[in-house]
Design an enzyme around this catalytic site. Structure first.
Site, short mmCIF file in Angstrom:
data_model
loop_
_atom_site.label_atom_id
_atom_site.label_comp_id
_atom_site.label_asym_id
_atom_site.label_seq_id
_atom_site.Cartn_x
_atom_site.Cartn_y
_atom_site.Cartn_z
N GLY A 17 0.79 -1.22 0.00
CA GLY A 17 0.00 0.00 0.00
C GLY A 17 0.82 1.27 0.00
O GLY A 17 0.44 2.26 0.63
N ASP A 72 -2.03 4.00 -8.98
CA ASP A 72 -1.73 4.82 -7.80
C ASP A 72 -2.01 6.30 -8.04
O ASP A 72 -2.30 7.04 -7.10
CB ASP A 72 -0.27 4.63 -7.36
CG ASP A 72 -0.06 3.35 -6.58
OD1 ASP A 72 -1.02 2.90 -5.92
OD2 ASP A 72 1.04 2.77 -6.64
N GLU A 140 6.92 8.21 -4.96
CA GLU A 140 6.81 6.79 -4.62
C GLU A 140 7.65 5.97 -5.60
O GLU A 140 7.52 6.12 -6.81
CB GLU A 140 5.35 6.35 -4.69
CG GLU A 140 5.14 4.86 -4.47
CD GLU A 140 3.75 4.38 -4.86
OE1 GLU A 140 3.56 3.15 -4.91
OE2 GLU A 140 2.87 5.22 -5.13
N GLU A 149 15.32 -4.26 -10.78
CA GLU A 149 14.77 -3.21 -11.64
C GLU A 149 14.76 -1.85 -10.95
O GLU A 149 14.80 -0.81 -11.61
CB GLU A 149 13.34 -3.57 -12.06
CG GLU A 149 13.22 -4.85 -12.87
CD GLU A 149 12.92 -6.06 -11.99
OE1 GLU A 149 13.17 -5.96 -10.76
OE2 GLU A 149 12.46 -7.08 -12.52
N THR A 188 9.63 -8.83 13.85
CA THR A 188 10.28 -7.65 13.28
C THR A 188 11.40 -7.98 12.31
O THR A 188 11.94 -7.08 11.66
CB THR A 188 10.87 -6.77 14.41
OG1 THR A 188 11.91 -7.50 15.08
CG2 THR A 188 9.80 -6.37 15.41
N THR A 191 11.30 -6.67 8.67
CA THR A 191 11.59 -5.24 8.61
C THR A 191 13.08 -4.96 8.76
O THR A 191 13.65 -4.14 8.03
CB THR A 191 10.80 -4.50 9.71
OG1 THR A 191 9.40 -4.59 9.41
CG2 THR A 191 11.19 -3.03 9.78
N CYS A 380 -18.20 3.27 -21.22
CA CYS A 380 -17.32 2.92 -22.33
C CYS A 380 -17.85 1.69 -23.07
O CYS A 380 -18.85 1.77 -23.77
CB CYS A 380 -15.89 2.74 -21.84
SG CYS A 380 -14.65 2.80 -23.16
N GLN A 384 -21.44 0.96 -25.18
CA GLN A 384 -21.49 0.40 -26.53
C GLN A 384 -22.35 -0.85 -26.58
O GLN A 384 -23.14 -1.04 -27.52
CB GLN A 384 -20.07 0.10 -27.00
CG GLN A 384 -19.20 1.34 -27.17
CD GLN A 384 -17.76 1.01 -27.51
OE1 GLN A 384 -17.40 -0.16 -27.67
NE2 GLN A 384 -16.92 2.03 -27.63
N HIS A 506 -15.15 7.97 -19.13
CA HIS A 506 -14.93 7.29 -17.85
C HIS A 506 -15.11 8.28 -16.70
O HIS A 506 -14.14 8.87 -16.23
CB HIS A 506 -13.52 6.69 -17.80
CG HIS A 506 -13.33 5.50 -18.68
ND1 HIS A 506 -13.52 4.21 -18.23
CD2 HIS A 506 -12.99 5.39 -19.98
CE1 HIS A 506 -13.29 3.36 -19.21
NE2 HIS A 506 -12.97 4.06 -20.29
N GLU A 508 -15.57 7.74 -13.65
CA GLU A 508 -14.98 7.29 -12.38
C GLU A 508 -13.63 7.95 -12.10
O GLU A 508 -13.21 8.06 -10.94
CB GLU A 508 -14.83 5.76 -12.37
CG GLU A 508 -13.81 5.18 -13.33
CD GLU A 508 -14.37 4.83 -14.70
OE1 GLU A 508 -13.80 3.95 -15.36
OE2 GLU A 508 -15.38 5.45 -15.09
#
EC number: 6.3.4.2
Length: 538
Positions: A17, A72, A140, A149, A188, A191, A380, A384, A506, A508
């Site tokens: 997240g 995002d 981010e 990568e 932990t 982490t 969309c 149609q 769209h 939204e």
């Protein structure tokens, strides 16, 4: 004020997240009166996600300027007032494309082009240029620390921090602290190893955001701080929540925003979070509820419809209503029929998509909605298919179809846009971005928007074929939204139905929890009326 930078990385595993964390931090900082922007650096070699499968990447979020971007960016827009654009999403593909183009032009004057400094310089230049005019830029880094990568991006932000100074840039690392039920304790070690990997490449986090099921105890925070070389006051809990719009409030209660402004030496007042408190209150304590069926072809991965799902929730906020989503696979309807899958549904939404898989199932569902007077919203491809269904079953054009799915159909009621017929490449070649639309008076659309001139975002190649306009209108189809020149059909409705609307764009992508999109708000309102009527008839 000089721009301050917040770099957000993630460790241990993907899907923690980071995007939501970046959006929530931006939301709280904006509530403090700061001008904020978000950027997403994606390590994949694709130039953009426009041609990627929704099952691999999730939703493609379209911006006003026509960029096909990471989902995002949808979080960023929903949580802040800043409109995203092409400059807010950078991929490895874009970086290498730019560097190679410069090399071919001779910009590097015969030098050997390398990852360091040429690729990293390109990334740093992008960060600077995209942050101009803002008080705070949140960047981010996609992927997980340790991925090969991501290394050029991590090296670039390491250099960037050294160049601008510690009071102008900080590192926030989002990590996972799992609760092991059999042992009855949190662990932990993941982490610790994640931060160790980050430190090995020269980045020392200033703040740790620990994703976990419950709030961390002070002892656990102290342990994490000790092994990760951060102060205890810089270890924060990112607790799992049922309502994502609660995250900015939790971050503020934990003191995260105060820690950030202290580290960056920013002087601001306390944030005004009343709007977010109101949103959470309406989601967690609604007066009503409705059941909405989303009938599509990518329902096995709900992130494929991320903005759509959230826009329906926003429509519920605008009606003091809980929206229960039921995902229905249109391909299964083709094989098995409706088979009670729409039982107790108060509204039906058919979203966008590409390819002919599952379209006959969509048509069955649209016919059900039309004949049974169930509130229907087609977006969309959904719009149609509503036109195709109407042409077949109301106008008697039995083999009507879209030329996308049947090139030999005798009745191509949906056809390729004229300007698309010579297009060969797939990437970034559709009708993309925001376009104006003119609405008809006395229509559901005009009633919802409260104005006749609107602008909405598009992502399509095919359009309503105006050769069939007269025939379909004679049978009861209403064209209530057109491009200003009248050439393109943007919205259709049908007569003698309580709420049936299809739009080519769209909507939204422009909905926010604090500003629900008018079409989604009216759709949920119609679903509430239908539910009430259904209860009275029983």
């Amino acid at each position: 004020m000089r721009t301050k930078y917040i770099f957000i990385t993630g460790g241990v595993l993907s899907s923690l997240g980071k995007g939501l964390a970046a959006a929530s931090i931006a939301a709280v900082l904006e509530c403090r009166g700061l001008r904020v922007t978000n950027q997403k650096l994606d390590p994949y070699i694709n130039v953009d996600p426009g041609t990627m499968s929704p099952f691999q990447h999730g939703e493609v979020f379209v911006t006003d300027d026509g960029a096909e971007t990471d989902l995002d960016l949808g979080h960023y827009e929903r949580f802040t007032s800043t409109r995203m654009g092409k400059s807010n999403n950078l991929t490895t593909g874009q970086v290498y494309f730019s560097v190679i183009t410069k090399e071919r032009r001779g910009d590097y004057l015969g030098k050997t082009v390398q990852v360091i400094p040429h690729i990293t310089n390109e990334i740093k230049d992008y960060i600077r240029q995209s942050s101009e005019g803002f008080d705070v830029a949140l960047i981010e880094i996609g992927g997980t620390v340790g991925d090969i990568e991501s290394l050029p991006f991590l090296e670039a932000i390491r250099q960037f921090r050294n160049e601008v100074g510690k009071q102008n840039a900080i590192f926030i690392h989002l990590t996972w602290v799992p609760f092991i039920k059999t042992a009855g304790e949190v662990k932990t070690k993941p982490t610790q190893h994640s931060v160790k990997a980050l430190r090995e490449i020269g980045i020392q986090p200033d703040i740790l955001l620990c994703r976990t099921e419950e709030f961390l105890s002070e002892d656990i925070k102290a342990k994490i701080a000790l092994f990760c070389n951060v102060e205890e006051a810089a270890v924060f809990t990112a607790k799992d929540v049922s309502c994502i719009y609660e995250v900015p409030l939790i971050y503020h209660r934990e003191g995260l925003d105060q820690k950030i402004v202290d580290l960056l030496n920013i002087w601001t007042g306390q944030p005004h979070l009343e709007a977010w408190e109101n949103v959470v209150q309406k989601i967690t304590s609604p007066s009503y509820e409705v059941n909405i069926a989303i009938v599509g072809k990518y329902v096995n991965l709900t992130d494929s419809y991320k903005s759509l799902n959230e826009a329906l929730v926003h429509g519920g906020i605008g009606n003091d209503c809980q929206v229960n989503l039921r995902f229905v696979d249109s391909e299964k309807i083709e094989k098995d029929g409706l088979n009670h899958q729409l039982e107790n549904v108060d509204g039906i939404l058919v979203p966008g998509g590409f390819g002919n898989r599952g379209i006959e199932g969509m048509i069955q569902v649209i016919r059900y909605a039309r004949e049974n007077k169930v509130p229907f919203f087609g977006i969309c491809l959904g719009m149609q298919m509503a036109v195709v269904e109407f042409a077949r079953h109301v106008c008697g054009l039995e083999k009507a179809n879209s030329s996308e799915f049947d090139e030999n159909t005798p009745h191509p009621v949906i056809d390729l846009l004229p300007e698309q017929k010579a297009v060969q490449e797939m990437g970034a070649s559709m009708r993309l971005g925001s376009y104006p639309c003119r609405l008809s008076d006395a229509s559901l659309a005009c009633e919802a928007y409260g104005e006749v001139e609107i602008g909405e975002r598009h992502r399509h190649r095919y359009e309503f074929n105006r050769d069939y306009q007269e025939r379909l209108e004679a049978c009861g189809l209403r064209i209530t939204g057109r491009s200003p020149d009248g050439r393109l059909v943007e919205i259709v409705e049908i007569k003698d139905h309580p709420w049936f609307l299809g739009c080519q764009f769209h909507p939204e992508f422009k909905s926010r929890p604090t500003e629900p999109h008018p079409l989604f708000q009216r759709f949920i309102e119609a679903a509430l009326r239908y539910r009430k009527k259904r209860a009275e008839d029983q």
